[in-house]
Enzyme design. Sequence first.
Site, PDB file in Angstrom:
ATOM      1  N   ASN A 208     -49.616  46.294   7.586  1.00  0.00           N
ATOM      2  CA  ASN A 208     -49.033  45.112   8.227  1.00  0.00           C
ATOM      3  C   ASN A 208     -50.088  44.007   8.253  1.00  0.00           C
ATOM      4  OD1 ASN A 208     -50.640  45.332  10.748  1.00  0.00           O
ATOM      5  ND2 ASN A 208     -49.529  47.269  10.893  1.00  0.00           N
ATOM      6  N   ASP A 277     -45.464  52.704  12.317  1.00  0.00           N
ATOM      7  CA  ASP A 277     -44.631  53.747  12.942  1.00  0.00           C
ATOM      8  C   ASP A 277     -44.286  54.853  11.950  1.00  0.00           C
ATOM      9  OD1 ASP A 277     -44.447  52.851  15.589  1.00  0.00           O
ATOM     10  OD2 ASP A 277     -43.095  51.243  14.965  1.00  0.00           O
ATOM     11  N   LYS A 287     -51.599  57.837  -9.675  1.00  0.00           N
ATOM     12  CA  LYS A 287     -50.895  56.564  -9.511  1.00  0.00           C
ATOM     13  C   LYS A 287     -49.445  56.712  -9.977  1.00  0.00           C
ATOM     14  CE  LYS A 287     -51.039  51.828 -11.100  1.00  0.00           C
ATOM     15  NZ  LYS A 287     -51.417  51.002 -12.215  1.00  0.00           N
ATOM     16  N   PHE A 321     -49.800  46.721  23.963  1.00  0.00           N
ATOM     17  CA  PHE A 321     -49.278  45.436  23.478  1.00  0.00           C
ATOM     18  C   PHE A 321     -47.845  45.665  23.032  1.00  0.00           C
ATOM     19  CE2 PHE A 321     -52.436  42.005  22.911  1.00  0.00           C
ATOM     20  CZ  PHE A 321     -53.539  42.637  23.447  1.00  0.00           C
ATOM     21  N   LYS A 335     -40.937  49.456  27.167  1.00  0.00           N
ATOM     22  CA  LYS A 335     -42.052  50.201  26.551  1.00  0.00           C
ATOM     23  C   LYS A 335     -43.086  50.576  27.606  1.00  0.00           C
ATOM     24  CE  LYS A 335     -42.149  48.469  21.851  1.00  0.00           C
ATOM     25  NZ  LYS A 335     -42.660  47.499  20.909  1.00  0.00           N
ATOM     26  N   LYS A 339     -43.721  54.504  28.437  1.00  0.00           N
ATOM     27  CA  LYS A 339     -44.970  55.097  27.924  1.00  0.00           C
ATOM     28  C   LYS A 339     -46.079  55.140  28.968  1.00  0.00           C
ATOM     29  CE  LYS A 339     -43.340  53.944  23.411  1.00  0.00           C
ATOM     30  NZ  LYS A 339     -43.550  53.646  22.043  1.00  0.00           N
TER      31      LYS A 339
HETATM   32  O1  PMT Z   1     -54.847  41.755  14.813  1.00  0.00           O
HETATM   33  P1  PMT Z   1     -54.333  40.327  14.975  1.00  0.00           P
HETATM   34  O2  PMT Z   1     -54.114  39.656  13.633  1.00  0.00           O
HETATM   35  O3  PMT Z   1     -55.195  39.510  15.901  1.00  0.00           O
HETATM   36  O4  PMT Z   1     -52.882  40.411  15.646  1.00  0.00           O
HETATM   37  C1  PMT Z   1     -52.776  40.834  16.975  1.00  0.00           C
HETATM   38  C2  PMT Z   1     -51.542  41.724  17.178  1.00  0.00           C
HETATM   39  C3  PMT Z   1     -50.275  40.898  16.958  1.00  0.00           C
HETATM   40  C4  PMT Z   1     -51.564  42.898  16.207  1.00  0.00           C
HETATM   41  C5  PMT Z   1     -51.638  42.269  18.653  1.00  0.00           C
HETATM   42  O5  PMT Z   1     -51.623  41.157  19.524  1.00  0.00           O
HETATM   43  C6  PMT Z   1     -50.476  43.200  18.975  1.00  0.00           C
HETATM   44  O6  PMT Z   1     -49.412  42.784  19.398  1.00  0.00           O
HETATM   45  N1  PMT Z   1     -50.701  44.529  18.782  1.00  0.00           N
HETATM   46  C7  PMT Z   1     -49.698  45.576  18.967  1.00  0.00           C
HETATM   47  C8  PMT Z   1     -48.801  45.593  17.789  1.00  0.00           C
HETATM   48  C9  PMT Z   1     -47.797  46.728  17.853  1.00  0.00           C
HETATM   49  O7  PMT Z   1     -47.972  47.688  17.178  1.00  0.00           O
HETATM   50  O8  PMT Z   1     -46.827  46.583  18.718  1.00  0.00           O
HETATM   51  P2  PMT Z   1     -45.631  47.649  18.907  1.00  0.00           P
HETATM   52  O9  PMT Z   1     -44.682  46.939  19.803  1.00  0.00           O
HETATM   53  O10 PMT Z   1     -45.168  48.131  17.593  1.00  0.00           O
HETATM   54  O11 PMT Z   1     -46.343  48.849  19.657  1.00  0.00           O
HETATM   55  C10 PMT Z   1     -46.423  48.959  21.085  1.00  0.00           C
HETATM   56  C11 PMT Z   1     -47.728  49.605  21.494  1.00  0.00           C
HETATM   57  O12 PMT Z   1     -47.756  50.948  21.001  1.00  0.00           O
HETATM   58  C12 PMT Z   1     -48.975  48.921  20.951  1.00  0.00           C
HETATM   59  O13 PMT Z   1     -49.948  48.916  21.957  1.00  0.00           O
HETATM   60  C13 PMT Z   1     -49.391  49.816  19.786  1.00  0.00           C
HETATM   61  O14 PMT Z   1     -50.806  49.821  19.589  1.00  0.00           O
HETATM   62  C14 PMT Z   1     -48.911  51.180  20.231  1.00  0.00           C
HETATM   63  N2  PMT Z   1     -48.493  52.103  19.157  1.00  0.00           N
HETATM   64  C15 PMT Z   1     -47.532  51.732  18.265  1.00  0.00           C
HETATM   65  C16 PMT Z   1     -47.108  52.649  17.306  1.00  0.00           C
HETATM   66  C17 PMT Z   1     -47.692  53.918  17.262  1.00  0.00           C
HETATM   67  N3  PMT Z   1     -47.330  54.792  16.348  1.00  0.00           N
HETATM   68  N4  PMT Z   1     -48.636  54.250  18.143  1.00  0.00           N
HETATM   69  C18 PMT Z   1     -49.045  53.384  19.101  1.00  0.00           C
HETATM   70  O15 PMT Z   1     -49.917  53.689  19.898  1.00  0.00           O
END
Ligand code: PMT
Length: 405
Positions: A208, A277, A287, A321, A335, A339
């Site tokens: 991403n 995810d 490849k 986040f 969320k 969590k």
């Molecule tokens: O890195 P930058 O370019 O500065 O951008 C910042 C950002 C947009 C990446 C950051 O501000 C941000 O929003 N990060 C979280 C992105 C994210 O994965 O969001 P989510 O809504 O998909 O996940 C929710 C939370 O679960 C997040 O804290 C994530 O780290 C966590 N997660 C998600 C998926 C997973 N398999 N395991 C996790 O722990």
Amino acid sequence: MLKGKRIVVGVTGGIAAYKSAELLREFIRREADVRVIMTKNAAEFITPLTLQTLSGNPVFCDMFSLIKESEIAHIALAEYGDMMLIAPATANVIGKIASGIADDLLTTTIMATKAPVLLCPAMNTNMYTNVIVRENIEKLTARGYLFVEPAHGELACKSEGMGRLAEVSEIVEEVESILTVKDLKGERILVTAGPTREPFDPVRYITNYSSGKMGYALARIAERRGAEVTLISGPSSLPVPRGVKFIPISSAVEMRDAVMENLEASTVIIKAAAVADYRPVVCSNAKIKKQDGPLAISLTRNPDIISEIGKKKGERILVGFAMESENLIENAKAKMLEKNMDLIIANDLTEEGAGFQTDTNIVKILSRNEEIEELPLMNKAEVANRILDRVKEIITRKGFKGSRG
Ligand code: PMT
């Protein structure tokens, strides 16, 4: 972070004196209040007028100048600064301070100040490595004077070695660190940052747009505020913040393992990483060749790292986040509760200046007591500070001290 901070900058006579102009600009850009003291020799390399114009304040060169009729310059300046900085600091000024010599405005002010003093040496390598200079630096360090080591590289005398004035960004970073209250001392903060890469053959992967900027800002500011910081990061081109334990990873599974290994030792976990995810079910050893028609790649779920932390966190503080493009608040809140997070930082990807790659972010901080703090557009370092302020509030409210399981 330097807004309103009062910095007295001493400039001494070396070729790197011209770099003090750049340094002043950085302080002024950060809205610090700067006063400059120049030695006679410094004025041979750069004019007081240049530094006066950049600092917006009179430059002091003369031991016997009066700031106001009743104020003696070195005493007023010594009491004025939140800190003092000498850049460049010559072997001569280091030697004078170490020997207690106060024979000009700069050295008398240094002698009279109770504020922290930071010296940024710049000189020829042989001078810097000379045992007399080394002893003077050791003596001053033992007395609490602070130093930013010079850099290695080509010197004005055409030789190569240690002695160039440290980068301006490094000096500014040190100044910001010195002037930051260490209110997170005793905390061990684990930060995740950046994207993950999920490979499906040796040359391709799913990822991403995360640059790591948000997570790296959190790590840098937490360290500056006195925390012990571990940064677990997916691939990013950003420099590792100084003083931070760095664990590079690539995939979500690697991130999960690194987080779990470091969970026990942490008191706060902040998950700013954009974790994929899903990952390809199979990663081909060779490849994948072009073929006629579409190519289907099957995906399987990656571990949900934050959910796992939520189940095991005990008294640790967990900050997540939420990256959403619709129903930001509802989705973020769901969320956080599901969590077991203490705070969730919601950023809306559709807003200009928010989310991936930008130096800025626009976030809403949601807490479990239904409060929503809406922050305007800010740079990511400021956002990091506001998030850490909220973490600090929880620590204070719960009366936490040191380790917690
Ligand atoms: O890195 P930058 O370019 O500065 O951008 C910042 C950002 C947009 C990446 C950051 O501000 C941000 O929003 N990060 C979280 C992105 C994210 O994965 O969001 P989510 O809504 O998909 O996940 C929710 C939370 O679960 C997040 O804290 C994530 O780290 C966590 N997660 C998600 C998926 C997973 N398999 N395991 C996790 O722990």
